[in-house]
Each structure stands twice: as C-alpha cells, then as structure tokens.
Design a protein around this motif. Structure first.
Motif, PDB file in Angstrom:
ATOM      1  N   LYS A  26       0.977  -1.615  -0.159  1.00 46.93           N
ATOM      2  CA  LYS A  26      -0.346   0.066   0.098  1.00 46.93           C
ATOM      3  C   LYS A  26       0.955   1.527   0.373  1.00 46.93           C
ATOM      4  CE  LYS A  26      -3.879  -2.320   2.165  1.00 46.93           C
ATOM      5  NZ  LYS A  26      -3.623  -3.834   1.804  1.00 46.93           N
ATOM      6  N   THR A  47      -4.140   0.500  -4.972  1.00 45.53           N
ATOM      7  CA  THR A  47      -4.453  -0.367  -4.064  1.00 45.53           C
ATOM      8  C   THR A  47      -5.862   0.641  -4.150  1.00 45.53           C
ATOM      9  OG1 THR A  47      -2.483  -0.597  -2.869  1.00 45.53           O
ATOM     10  CG2 THR A  47      -4.842  -0.639  -1.201  1.00 45.53           C
ATOM     11  N   TYR A  98      -7.607  -0.496  -6.096  1.00 52.41           N
ATOM     12  CA  TYR A  98      -8.859  -2.134  -6.327  1.00 52.41           C
ATOM     13  C   TYR A  98      -8.973  -2.048  -5.592  1.00 52.41           C
ATOM     14  CZ  TYR A  98      -8.067  -7.174  -5.572  1.00 52.41           C
ATOM     15  OH  TYR A  98      -8.700  -8.352  -5.097  1.00 52.41           O
ATOM     16  N   ALA A 133      -7.770   3.210   1.245  1.00 54.37           N
ATOM     17  CA  ALA A 133      -6.719   2.737   1.167  1.00 54.37           C
ATOM     18  C   ALA A 133      -5.344   3.341   2.954  1.00 54.37           C
ATOM     19  CB  ALA A 133      -5.639   2.644  -0.309  1.00 54.37           C
TER      20      ALA A 133
END
Length: 139
Positions: A25, A32, A35, A48
């Motif tokens: 991260k 991140t 995602y 995140a």
C-alpha cells in the motif's frame, strides 16, 4: 521451549503478512485505491490509507504483544471482510482462482482465532497494564 518458539514464529508470520500488505500500500497507494474502487467502495484513496495504518497497528500488536488478543480478533474480522469484498462469490465465475483466495482467508482466520484465545505467549511481550492481564478469551 518448543512452544515458545512456535508462538514466536506464528507472531512473526502474522506480523509479516500485514507488513507485506501495508508495504504494498505504501509503495503504490493509488494502485490499492484503484483495487478498492474496482470493488465499488466509495472514497477508495481514503480507505486505502485507513487500511495501511490499520495493518501497521496489527503488525505492531503482533510484534509487541500489546493488545494482542483484541488485535487478533480485529484482524480476523478484517480478513473475512477482505475475503468477501474482494474474493467473494461474485468473482468465482470469472476466475476460479478467486475461490482459492477466498478459502485461504478462512485458514488465516482460524489461526487468528486460535491466537486470540491463547494470547501472545510469555516471550518478547511488551509488559503494560493491558498486556499483563491474561486474555479474557483464554479464561
């Protein structure tokens, strides 16, 4: 002696998993966030960062033994949330490997629950008022 070594190795494994996750991260927080956004969560960049610092807290708890049992329980909840949110049934049809990723989270949960009940062991535990008391779950 063997029990102490096994507990310390388990704590290192737990901490290592979360250290790897948070390092990914920190290396690319926007990936991140992307995602997280792909799973349709709002505020992906904010989430995140929250996840990275939460994982840092978990790693510290596993390494030091401070708030070990509550951290193991929170980690278990987090791991199952991740399994459902990012590897749940909606993803199995597109990629059968996702089912394996989903199941792996439950194996990790089993270890975390065992750790929560049995605590951090006696070795390499930072002693504070919270850490000295036996885990409420172990009683």
């Amino acid at each position: 002696m063997g029990r102490t070594i096994a507990i310390l190795i388990a704590r290192l494994i737990f901490a290592g998993v979360f250290i790897m996750a948070l390092s990914f991260k920190f290396m690319d927080i926007t990936a991140t966030a992307g995602y997280i956004a792909s799973a349709s969560f709002p505020f992906p960049l904010f989430l995140a960062w929250i996840a990275a610092f939460f994982e840092l807290g978990l790693a510290l708890a596993f390494l030091t033994g401070i708030f070990f049992s509550p951290a193991a329980l929170l980690a278990g909840i987090y791991v199952i949330f991740l399994a459902v949110a990012f590897h749940g049934p909606g993803r199995w049809a597109g990629n059968q490997a996702e089912f394996g990723f989903f199941i792996d989270h439950f194996t990790f949960l089993a270890g975390l629950l065992f750790a929560a009940v049995h605590g951090p062991g006696e070795a390499l535990v930072v002693r504070t008022g919270q850490a000295r008391r036996p885990s409420a779950l172990a009683q």
